[in-house]
Write a protein that holds these residues in place. Structure first.
Motif, PDB file in Angstrom:
ATOM      1  N   GLY A   1       0.820  -1.221   0.000  1.00  0.00           N
ATOM      2  CA  GLY A   1       0.000   0.000   0.000  1.00  0.00           C
ATOM      3  C   GLY A   1       0.849   1.264   0.000  1.00  0.00           C
TER       4      GLY A   1
ATOM      5  N   TYR B   1      -0.504   0.151   4.015  1.00  0.00           N
ATOM      6  CA  TYR B   1      -0.459   1.595   4.280  1.00  0.00           C
ATOM      7  C   TYR B   1      -1.371   2.429   3.378  1.00  0.00           C
ATOM      8  CZ  TYR B   1       2.499  -0.077   7.720  1.00  0.00           C
ATOM      9  OH  TYR B   1       2.897  -0.793   8.819  1.00  0.00           O
ATOM     10  N   GLY B   2      -2.279   1.728   2.708  1.00  0.00           N
ATOM     11  CA  GLY B   2      -3.428   2.423   2.138  1.00  0.00           C
ATOM     12  C   GLY B   2      -3.463   2.789   0.677  1.00  0.00           C
ATOM     13  N   TRP B   3      -2.327   3.186   0.090  1.00  0.00           N
ATOM     14  CA  TRP B   3      -2.356   3.648  -1.303  1.00  0.00           C
ATOM     15  C   TRP B   3      -2.795   2.514  -2.230  1.00  0.00           C
ATOM     16  CZ3 TRP B   3      -2.513   8.008  -3.851  1.00  0.00           C
ATOM     17  CH2 TRP B   3      -2.172   8.038  -5.207  1.00  0.00           C
TER      18      TRP B   3
ATOM     19  N   ASN C   1       5.243   6.603   7.457  1.00  0.00           N
ATOM     20  CA  ASN C   1       4.607   5.395   7.990  1.00  0.00           C
ATOM     21  C   ASN C   1       5.560   4.619   8.887  1.00  0.00           C
ATOM     22  OD1 ASN C   1       1.957   5.305   6.435  1.00  0.00           O
ATOM     23  ND2 ASN C   1       3.434   5.543   4.778  1.00  0.00           N
TER      24      ASN C   1
ATOM     25  N   GLY D   1      -2.732   9.607   2.630  1.00  0.00           N
ATOM     26  CA  GLY D   1      -2.773  10.017   4.038  1.00  0.00           C
ATOM     27  C   GLY D   1      -3.971   9.317   4.675  1.00  0.00           C
TER      28      GLY D   1
ATOM     29  N   GLU E   1       3.375  11.851   3.795  1.00  0.00           N
ATOM     30  CA  GLU E   1       3.212  11.026   4.988  1.00  0.00           C
ATOM     31  C   GLU E   1       4.438  10.211   5.358  1.00  0.00           C
ATOM     32  OE1 GLU E   1      -0.024   8.703   2.823  1.00  0.00           O
ATOM     33  OE2 GLU E   1       0.866   7.120   4.041  1.00  0.00           O
TER      34      GLU E   1
HETATM   35 CA    CA Z   1      -0.618   5.739   3.117  1.00  0.00          CA
END
Ligand code: CA
Length: 475
Positions: free
Chosen positions: A279, A318-320, A310, A325, A308
């Motif tokens: 992510g 981590y989302g992406w 992490n 963010g 950001e």
């Molecule tokens: Ca992220």
């Protein structure tokens, strides 16, 4: 590399096109449309109100002055500074342009190159490039085995799609037996290659963890919005079938060409076994804390709204590009996040937000809290010279502005578990009385835990303005 902002060149160009289209459409909008425009504006206002209090505030006016002493100059765009493990302060400084040199404790540079990979790299674009010599790490047993590892951008290999850009290569080399300050170019052992659809978002940081394994930060493939050529429909960051958009972890001491640590999260399926965390968009610089919990901190360069940092753990997502963010990323309109998005990734695990984030003026124009365009990951300070920074994360942003060399020094102080870290700004002061001016391209750490900042004065891979500065005091 290079610095983050170049990652955004394409993204920003794209955003500009979208904006011009919107502007044109706006002029030809009829009155009835005005109503919906007003409601859209109202929604945008509500969105801003809803998100502003949650986003991290701008760093307070710099309370601490960070004193910098110029150590060495003449680089193009320095990307790495690592201790050679012997004399404190003797370091290897790698340059994105392809050459690494030994810097002595007093800052003098040895005449002969430690390593010159120029002939094995892609030809860099002097105006703007993110490719090059991006990572360098010494084996934990370097003193006895003389092994080093590098991450660089090689020409596209034959097996890669013909319209892709290049191939990221992680290689092992040995320094010469009779001269440990020179790498034996004939000793190259290619460890890992990853094809890249675009020239940007390479990541490129490599580091050995306290577990002795090699960690490799890899960007999402490039382009913009997590989409386009070579991107998975769910984005490469979220797709566990690709090494792009990940932090990898491999064992360079076992297996051919490497082994897989037994506790990597996907050793028994569901994803590539090399994956340690995922992510990520463009994890350009990362480091392990040499003390404390040995945290792995990764500066993940954002696209439009947030930069950001992490705190990366085994198996973390981590989302992406589900999030940028802490907000829900909208790949169709990056400036306007979606009202809601998935809380989990494809494997069902909850997404992990950054420990530090700040607004990017690309997405928050004229917002005083938006101050940096490309995060440059740094180090947790464990040295002696900067007592007030003990245990804090020293990092930065490439520049406040694409066209002006105005790199920003930042500090993150860890809070309780699960809480965002406190963000502060450091005000750079030059030991010779001059005024700080530079794009921050990387940070470095020597054998004593003292920190360095690497800079240059150009947003291209040109000239000889690259410098290495040592952080010598804090007031
Ligand atoms: Ca992220």
């Amino acid at each position: 590399m290079r610095t983050g902002a170049r990652y955004q060149k394409e993204d920003r160009r794209f955003s500009k096109d979208v904006l011009s289209c919107l502007a044109v459409l706006g002029w030809f909008t009829y009155v009835p449309r005005m109503v919906s425009r007003l409601s859209l504006m109202l929604l945008a206002l509500l969105w801003a109100l809803a998100f502003t209090p949650n986003s991290h505030a701008a760093p307070p006016p710099a309370a601490l002055k960070l004193k910098l002493r110029l150590m060495a100059e003449g680089f193009v765009s320095p990307s790495v500074a690592v201790s050679l493990g012997g004399k404190a302060g003797q370091m290897v400084v790698a340059d994105q342009a392809g050459v690494a040199r030994v810097m002595e404790t007093d800052g003098s540079l040895r005449e002969e190159a430690f390593l010159d990979l120029t002939s094995r790299m892609v030809k860099l674009n002097p105006g703007f490039d993110e490719r090059g010599l991006l990572g360098l790490a010494l084996h934990p047993k370097f003193a006895s085995n003389r092994k080093i590892y590098v991450f660089y951008s090689a020409p596209r290999r034959l097996s890669a799609p013909a319209d892709w850009d290049h191939t990221c290569r992680v290689s092992e080399f040995q320094v010469r037996k009779e001269n440990r300050l020179r790498v034996d170019l004939a000793s190259e052992r290619v460890v890992l290659e990853i094809d890249k659809p675009y020239f940007n978002h390479n990541g490129g940081s490599i580091a050995f963890g306290p577990d002795g394994y090699l960690y490799i930060a890899v960007g999402d493939g490039g382009g913009g919005n997590g989409q386009g050529k070579g991107h998975s429909p769910i984005s490469n960051g979220q797709d566990l079938g690709t090494l792009l958009g990940k932090i990898l972890r491999i064992d360079v001491d076992r297996g051919t060409p490497y082994g897989i640590p037994r506790d990597n999260p996907f050793v028994s399926g569901q994803g590539k076994p090399e994956i340690f965390a995922y992510g990520l968009r463009n994890p350009y610089r990362m480091s392990f804390d040499r003390g404390g919990n040995r945290d792995l901190l990764v500066g993940d360069v954002g696209q439009t709204l947030f930069e950001e940092v992490n705190l990366v753990v085994n198996g973390g997502n981590y989302g992406w590009f589900i999030r940028e963010g802490d907000v829900c990323f909208n790949p169709k309109d990056a400036k306007n996040p979606l009202p809601s998005c998935a809380q989990t990734g494809a494997d069902g695990k909850t997404l992990i937000g950054p420990v530090l984030q700040y607004k990017n003026p690309n997405g928050f124009q004229k917002d005083p809290e938006a101050f940096g365009i490309s995060v440059i990951g740094g180090f947790v300070y464990r040295g002696k010279a900067l007592a007030k920074l003990q245990g804090a994360y020293v990092f930065g942003d490439w520049s406040r502005n694409w066209g002006i060399a105005d790199g920003l020094f930042l500090l993150g102080r860890k809070q309780g578990a699960g809480e965002k870290w406190l963000l502060e700004q450091l005000s750079p002061v030059l030991a010779d009385g001059g005024k700080w001016k530079g794009y921050i391209t990387a940070f470095g750490e020597d054998a004593d835990g003292e920190l360095y900042v690497l800079s240059n004065a150009s947003n291209g891979v040109v000239g000889r303005t690259g410098k290495v500065w040592k952080m010598v005091g804090v007031e």
